[in-house]
Write an enzyme that holds these catalytic residues in place. Structure first.
Site, PDB file in Angstrom:
ATOM      1  N   SER A   1       0.795  -1.236   0.000  1.00 21.17           N
ATOM      2  CA  SER A   1       0.000   0.000   0.000  1.00 21.17           C
ATOM      3  C   SER A   1       0.820   1.276   0.000  1.00 21.17           C
ATOM      4  CB  SER A   1      -0.957   0.004   1.197  1.00 21.17           C
ATOM      5  OG  SER A   1      -2.084  -0.801   0.923  1.00 21.17           O
TER       6      SER A   1
ATOM      7  N   SER B   1      -6.112   3.507   4.322  1.00 22.37           N
ATOM      8  CA  SER B   1      -5.601   2.703   3.215  1.00 22.37           C
ATOM      9  C   SER B   1      -6.716   1.959   2.496  1.00 22.37           C
ATOM     10  CB  SER B   1      -4.542   1.703   3.731  1.00 22.37           C
ATOM     11  OG  SER B   1      -3.704   1.272   2.682  1.00 22.37           O
TER      12      SER B   1
ATOM     13  N   LYS C   1       0.116   3.627  -2.786  1.00 25.36           N
ATOM     14  CA  LYS C   1      -0.929   4.653  -2.756  1.00 25.36           C
ATOM     15  C   LYS C   1      -0.342   6.059  -2.719  1.00 25.36           C
ATOM     16  CE  LYS C   1      -4.612   1.840  -0.681  1.00 25.36           C
ATOM     17  NZ  LYS C   1      -3.985   0.535  -0.454  1.00 25.36           N
TER      18      LYS C   1
ATOM     19  N   LYS D   1       3.008   6.682   4.880  1.00 27.83           N
ATOM     20  CA  LYS D   1       2.191   5.575   4.386  1.00 27.83           C
ATOM     21  C   LYS D   1       2.790   4.225   4.754  1.00 27.83           C
ATOM     22  CE  LYS D   1      -1.489   4.173   2.468  1.00 27.83           C
ATOM     23  NZ  LYS D   1      -1.449   3.058   3.439  1.00 27.83           N
TER      24      LYS D   1
END
Length: 443
Positions: free
Chosen positions: A67, A131, A70, A252
């Site tokens: 993730s 997320s 992202k 993140k």
């Protein structure tokens, strides 16, 4: 025979000892190359302002990013917002696929109802804070029409940003087999991959070009108004969470079986911001404990220092010769100071390098009058005197450690009579020099 057995025994002992030493060398070398002993597949630390690399471990190994992908979707959404291609309050209708993906078991998601409208901002917050994978796909479709088109744009943007080591196959960072058969690119079990250096470059661009990303990334909990539920931020180093770390305000996390546990962090104290990346850690907790080690190293050992002061003059080139002027030289110095994040006590390891603008010089290296105070003559940059400098994310960091060199005073152009007299004087000087040489030759 006895001597023969002793000889064989000696050879055997020698082989055993040599093998033991040889086996130890890689471990020692590994320890030496990773002074922090980070328990992860790769890691990197950099100054968020200049992109100067302060620590690295396997920075160019291409690994799963999960993730953390992202961040590229965030970058492209924010770019589309700034370019007015979409807006924060724009409504997005949820289709059947996005709805089903939001309800898929085992995935990080906020529930998205088919046929219902959500704003771009609501979907962005769901993606950046919790997320949300389905929310990410909905944003990708909003920006590019389809996720397939969006993934092509992701790879194009990565090339533009000079990430080098990357391959995006979807917008969310999931394994393709989790996408319910809707595969935008790659094979059925492919995932997004990047190197730690590439992830750091992406974070560097994201923070510096769209600093508003921090406002959302630093939110500990998402209050999703559509369902009235509260969703925690997976960045457990934020204030009030279990791995709270002073100054952390992004960025993140990510995890899949393939990628392991990853975390791109950023933290700021007293105006100094760092970016760290930890990839392929062993557990949810260890990605934070290893990040703590990296950030402790940053804040305990590095600080911004003035390497060169304003109006610095490079030794040996404090002036430049001037032709056709009332004066025959001009003083030059740096327009501004150069500040750089350095390890404590290593300021003396850097030297100034002067680069003059050859277009402004004659073949003999002279400036031509008139010269005005403040005229740019070239620039000064700095270089490390040692081999242990890790450099910058982009080359030598010329854009961040370069300062203009300017004229410190005016040199007016001499009038025609003065120039004529100088020419006459020069002519007779040359003649006298030739005569003197000839006469000297007679004797």
């Amino acid at each position: 025979m006895n001597y023969y057995r002793k000889f064989l025994l000696f050879v055997a002992l020698f082989v055993v000892c040599f093998t033991s030493v040889a086996t130890m060398v890689p471990n020692n070398a590994k320890a030496a190359s990773d002074p922090l002993g980070i328990n992860a597949g790769a890691a990197i630390l950099l100054d968020a302002k200049t992109g100067k690399v302060l620590y690295q471990k396997n920075p160019d190994a291409v690994l799963g990013v999960a993730s953390m992908s992202k961040m590229m979707t965030e970058y492209m959404v924010l770019e589309a917002i700034h370019d007015k291609k979409i807006s924060w309050d724009q409504k997005v209708m949820i289709n059947e696929y996005v709805h089903k993906l939001s309800a898929a078991p085992g995935l990080s998601n906020v529930g998205l109802t088919q046929g219902e409208e959500y704003t771009v901002k609501e979907l962005y917050q769901a993606m950046a804070i919790f997320s949300g994978n389905a929310a990410t796909v909905a944003l990708a479709e909003t920006v590019a029409g389809t996720e397939k088109n969006f993934v092509a744009l992701m790879n194009k943007k990565a090339k533009e940003l000079g990430l080098n080591d990357y391959n995006f196959v979807n917008s969310s960072g999931l394994n393709n087999e989790s996408l319910l058969g809707n595969i935008p690119a790659g094979g059925p079990k492919d995932e997004n991959v990047m190197s730690a250096r590439a992830v750091a470059k992406l974070a560097f661009h994201l923070i510096n070009e769209y600093p508003e990303v921090i406002e959302t990334a630093s939110t500990p909990k998402l209050n999703f108004k559509k369902d009235g539920r509260e969703y925690p931020n997976f960045n457990w180093m934020l204030p009030g969470l279990i791995f709270e770390y002073k100054g952390v305000d992004g960025l993140k996390t990510g995890s899949t079986d393939f990628a392991g546990y990853c975390f791109t962090a950023t933290a700021e104290r007293n105006g100094q911001r760092f970016i760290s990346v930890v990839m392929k850690a062993d557990s949810k907790d260890s990605r934070f404990t290893e990040t703590r080690k990296v950030l402790d190293y940053a804040f305990n050992n590095f600080a911004e220092e003035e390497v060169l002061p304003k109006h610095y003059q490079v030794k040996g080139t404090k002036t430049l010769p001037v032709v056709k002027g009332k004066g025959d030289k001009v003083k030059i110095y740096t327009k501004d100071a150069i500040n750089l994040v350095l390890k404590n006590g290593e300021k003396e390891n850097y030297k100034a390098v002067l680069v003059l603008d050859k277009k402004k010089l004659t073949e003999d290296g002279e400036l031509t009058a008139p010269v005005k105070k403040g005229d740019k003559i070239g620039y000064v940059t700095i270089e490390s005197k040692t081999d242990d400098d890790l450099g910058f994310l982009y080359g030598k960091g010329d854009k961040t450690i370069k300062v203009d060199v300017i004229a410190a005073e005016n040199v007016e152009k001499a009038n025609g009579f003065v120039l004529m007299m100088r020419g006459i004087g020069g002519f007779f000087g040359d003649v006298w020099g030739s005569v003197s040489s000839a006469v000297a030759g007679w004797f």
